[in-house]
Design an enzyme around this catalytic site. Structure first.
Site, PDB file in Angstrom:
ATOM      1  N   GLU A   1       3.282  -0.530   3.000  1.00  0.00           N
ATOM      2  CA  GLU A   1       2.255  -0.788   1.994  1.00  0.00           C
ATOM      3  C   GLU A   1       2.025   0.431   1.100  1.00  0.00           C
ATOM      4  O   GLU A   1       1.606   0.283  -0.060  1.00  0.00           O
ATOM      5  CB  GLU A   1       0.938  -1.210   2.659  1.00  0.00           C
ATOM      6  CG  GLU A   1       0.394  -0.237   3.680  1.00  0.00           C
ATOM      7  CD  GLU A   1       0.892  -0.509   5.087  1.00  0.00           C
ATOM      8  OE1 GLU A   1       0.233  -0.058   6.042  1.00  0.00           O
ATOM      9  OE2 GLU A   1       1.952  -1.178   5.231  1.00  0.00           O
TER      10      GLU A   1
ATOM     11  N   HIS B   1       3.859   4.105  -4.331  1.00  0.00           N
ATOM     12  CA  HIS B   1       4.499   5.290  -4.932  1.00  0.00           C
ATOM     13  C   HIS B   1       6.020   5.268  -4.878  1.00  0.00           C
ATOM     14  O   HIS B   1       6.673   6.107  -5.507  1.00  0.00           O
ATOM     15  CB  HIS B   1       3.970   6.571  -4.294  1.00  0.00           C
ATOM     16  CG  HIS B   1       3.969   6.572  -2.790  1.00  0.00           C
ATOM     17  ND1 HIS B   1       5.096   6.414  -2.041  1.00  0.00           N
ATOM     18  CD2 HIS B   1       2.947   6.729  -1.903  1.00  0.00           C
ATOM     19  CE1 HIS B   1       4.799   6.482  -0.749  1.00  0.00           C
ATOM     20  NE2 HIS B   1       3.497   6.655  -0.639  1.00  0.00           N
TER      21      HIS B   1
ATOM     22  N   HIS C   1       1.565   5.673 -10.816  1.00  0.00           N
ATOM     23  CA  HIS C   1       1.615   5.737  -9.352  1.00  0.00           C
ATOM     24  C   HIS C   1       2.733   6.655  -8.861  1.00  0.00           C
ATOM     25  O   HIS C   1       3.231   6.491  -7.752  1.00  0.00           O
ATOM     26  CB  HIS C   1       1.754   4.350  -8.729  1.00  0.00           C
ATOM     27  CG  HIS C   1       0.527   3.503  -8.909  1.00  0.00           C
ATOM     28  ND1 HIS C   1      -0.682   3.806  -8.313  1.00  0.00           N
ATOM     29  CD2 HIS C   1       0.323   2.385  -9.635  1.00  0.00           C
ATOM     30  CE1 HIS C   1      -1.580   2.877  -8.660  1.00  0.00           C
ATOM     31  NE2 HIS C   1      -0.998   2.028  -9.464  1.00  0.00           N
TER      32      HIS C   1
END
Length: 679
Positions: A536, A541, A631
């Site tokens: 997750e 990232h 991200h």
């Protein structure tokens, strides 16, 4: 079992008989006289003497006939093991040790058979390998392209004769030598990074241009990666072709195009000017000129399409230009990164030549390089703060100069053209002094962001005590905010709970100096977290366990980041989150991040009010800041840096000019923010 009367047995039997006879004779002699203590003592002494003699004889016999024989046998066995084709021992020479020699000979026979079978197998495998190598050599040498195979450390492990003939004049090719003794480093390394980021893993390979280290050749190349069983990079293959013939052909066609355009367009303009009172003729000349311009623009687009282009980040391209220029003139890469579509090596050479041309024409000694994008248009900008601007005539002259490094092509051949030639290169002057040049570049064909549905923002972290200011502001507190150096940073982690074992997997920062984002001097590291990365978190990232396998731990990276931060005010979005992870990672060490910290999330709450969105995406949308590589630690740090510059202007508009003033204002903002969260 029949007793074999050979070896040490007869000798030991004779010694025993002699000892027994001596004892019996002594006993009989003593029995003839009265038995006394002296006679018993004498008998005992005789028995002991006989036993000692028996032991000495036995030891000598065993040493002479057994131990020495065993040592001699051991020597011969070693000779058989490490020697030639000797079949085994001579049993007759070791008759007293039978059946040991026979057993050794059985082992030797099996060893010789195994050695023969192994030699036969190796010979067969060697013949097959030699046949395959000869076939491969014939195939490679029959190719028109040069082929080099390198390890992941860029050491040559194979090359064909075409590559040797092509690159030999540049450097002595040799197995185990670095490829970068011959070819320029940057295009090769950038292509490996590009292939490594490709989900296909670089199986199809990608084309690129690369030059030799001394600039003698420009080569068309194609690279494919070689991966080990676990997917790790084991090496790569590069095919090479001299680009000079194709570049010469392109250069000739470009020169012909310029000659045709110059030979037709100017007479049309003169006819239109001479016959201004004849509307029909003027319209016809105008239409012919427009058609010619469309043809020229179309040709330029086709010419630009020849280059093996790909999507690349502007900061990588501009950093390569800076590195090639070294310190003369001085170049700083500034601004947010932008995804472009271009051939990096040729564009790097052209930009290097343009900066030198502008420096020679204007006398400027320092330049800022940046990139930008507006809708479907993208550009690279060169700006200098002092000195005269570059005249448009000088700009056009440079665009039409042939560049030796590009095989005689002009810089104009690298640049995209609009449908009718609009949106081309431009130059101008700044009101405050200096000037600028802007070159059009094709925007990236992919956004550079990961595909998939939008990801949710990181949850707000509420340990706001970590943000209490002043955190030893010192002399920085009374200085104007815009005069301070800032390091805007961000982290990516294995999860959201540092107290439960989550750790940093990536940290990045970018400096802001004098209101400029120094994107070419950023800090970016991937960190081994010492624990598995949950799926997750990878979804956010994109950093996997394989990507951190060979990376240093936080105890190595964070001291480097602390040195990068030195003397600057730290800035982050939702900074308490990142500071908590830094605090956990540096616990028990001498590394401390105890300087002043600004939080763009709290600044947003203070400046824009509680009802405005305060996520990084919401703030960037509000200020019109493009997001690149969202991200990722470096992408988010760049976006936060752009947000900070907007917020500093807003603080100045409210009369908040120094760090201490900002601290007092943000103290109240943090308290209100916490109350709003609780309510």
């Amino acid at each position: 079992m029949a007793i074999r009367w050979r070896g040490p047995f007869p000798w030991l039997a004779g010694a025993f008989v002699a000892n027994a006879a001596a004892v019996i004779l002594a006993a009989r002699a003593l029995a003839a006289a009265p038995l006394t203590g002296d006679s018993l003592t004498a008998l005992t002494l005789v028995a002991l003497a006989g036993a000692a003699l028996l032991f000495v004889v036995a030891w000598k016999v065993i040493d002479a006939l057994v131990m020495r024989t065993l040592r001699r046998m051991a020597t011969e066995v070693r000779a058989i093991a490490y020697g030639g084709d000797r079949p085994g021992l001579d049993p007759a020479a070791y008759a007293m040790l039978s059946p040991l020699p026979e057993a050794v000979n059985e082992i030797c026979a099996r060893m010789m058979r195994a050695k023969t079978e192994l030699a036969s197998g190796l010979a067969t495998a060697t013949r097959r390998a030699e046949d395959n190598a000869q076939r491969l050599a014939a195939i490679l040498n029959d190719l028109q392209e040069g082929v080099v195979v390198c390890t992941q450390r860029h050491e040559l492990v194979l090359y064909n004769t075409v590559a040797f003939d092509l690159l030999g004049p540049t450097a002595d090719l040799g197995l185990g030598r670095s490829l970068f003794e011959t070819l320029a480093r940057e295009p090769v390394v950038r292509t490996i990074e590009r292939l490594g980021a490709d989900p296909d893993g670089g199986g199809r390979g990608v084309p690129f241009l690369v030059g030799t280290v001394e600039g003698r050749l420009l080569l068309q190349a194609r690279m494919s990666l070689i991966r080990a069983g676990g997917g790790a990079l084991a090496g790569y293959v590069v095919t090479l072709v001299d680009a000079a013939p194709q570049l010469a052909s392109l250069s000739g066609r470009e020169a012909l195009r310029r000659e045709i355009a110059a030979g037709i367009e100017a007479p049309l303009e003169r006819i239109a000017a001479a016959l201004a009172d004849a509307p029909a003729v003027e319209a016809a000349c105008h239409a012919a000129g427009q058609a010619l311009r469309r043809a020229v623009a179309g040709y330029d687009r086709l010419l630009a399409g020849w280059w093996p282009s790909g999507d690349l980040l502007s900061t990588d391209l501009l950093s390569d230009v800076r590195d090639r220029l070294d310190t003369a003139p001085a170049v700083t890469v500034v601004g947010l990164p932008v995804w472009l579509h271009a051939e990096p090596y040729s564009l790097t050479l052209a930009l290097e030549d343009l900066v030198r041309h502008v420096a020679a024409h204007t006398g400027a000694g320092a330049f800022d390089l940046s990139a930008g994008r507006d809708g479907e248009a993208a550009w690279i900008e060169i700006r200098w703060p002092t000195g005269p601007s570059l005249p448009a005539v000088a700009m056009e002259r440079w665009l039409d100069l042939t560049l030796a490094a590009l095989g005689g092509l002009t810089a104009r051949a690298l640049l995209p053209a609009g449908p009718n030639g609009e949106g081309g290169p431009a130059c101008g002057a700044d009101e405050a002094g200096g000037g600028w040049v802007r070159l059009p570049v094709e925007p990236a064909r992919a956004s550079g962001a990961r595909s998939g549905p939008p990801l949710p923002a990181r949850p707000e972290f509420h340990d706001l005590g970590l943000l209490e200011l002043p955190r030893d502001t010192g002399d920085l507190g009374t200085r104007p905010l815009k005069s301070l150096d800032f390091v805007v940073f961000d982290t990516e982690t294995t999860g959201l709970a540092p107290s439960q074992g989550d750790r940093i997997v990536s940290i990045a920062g970018v400096r802001i100096v004098n209101g400029r984002i120094l994107s070419g001097e950023s800090f970016s590291r991937v960190i081994h977290p010492g624990r598995p990365i949950p799926p997750e978190s990878v979804r956010f990232h994109g950093i996997t366990d394989a990507m951190v396998q060979d990376k240093p731990p936080a105890r190595v990276v964070l001291p480097q980041f602390r040195a990068y931060v030195a003397g600057a005010v730290m800035v982050a979005h939702n900074a308490a989150f990142d500071l908590k992870f830094l605090e956990v990672e540096t616990a028990g060490s001498a590394v401390r991040f105890d300087g002043p910290v600004l939080d763009t999330m709290i600044l947003s709450d203070f400046l824009d009010g509680p009802d405005a969105g305060h996520s990084l995406d919401a703030i960037c949308a509000r200020y019109g800041i493009p997001l690149t590589d969202r991200h990722t630690a470096l992408g988010d740090a760049m976006a936060t840096a752009a947000v900070l510059l907007c917020q500093l202007d807003a603080l100045e508009g409210r009369g908040i000019l120094t760090l201490d003033q900002a601290a007092r204002s943000l103290d109240l903002a943090r308290v209100l923010h916490e109350r709003q969260r609780v309510l």
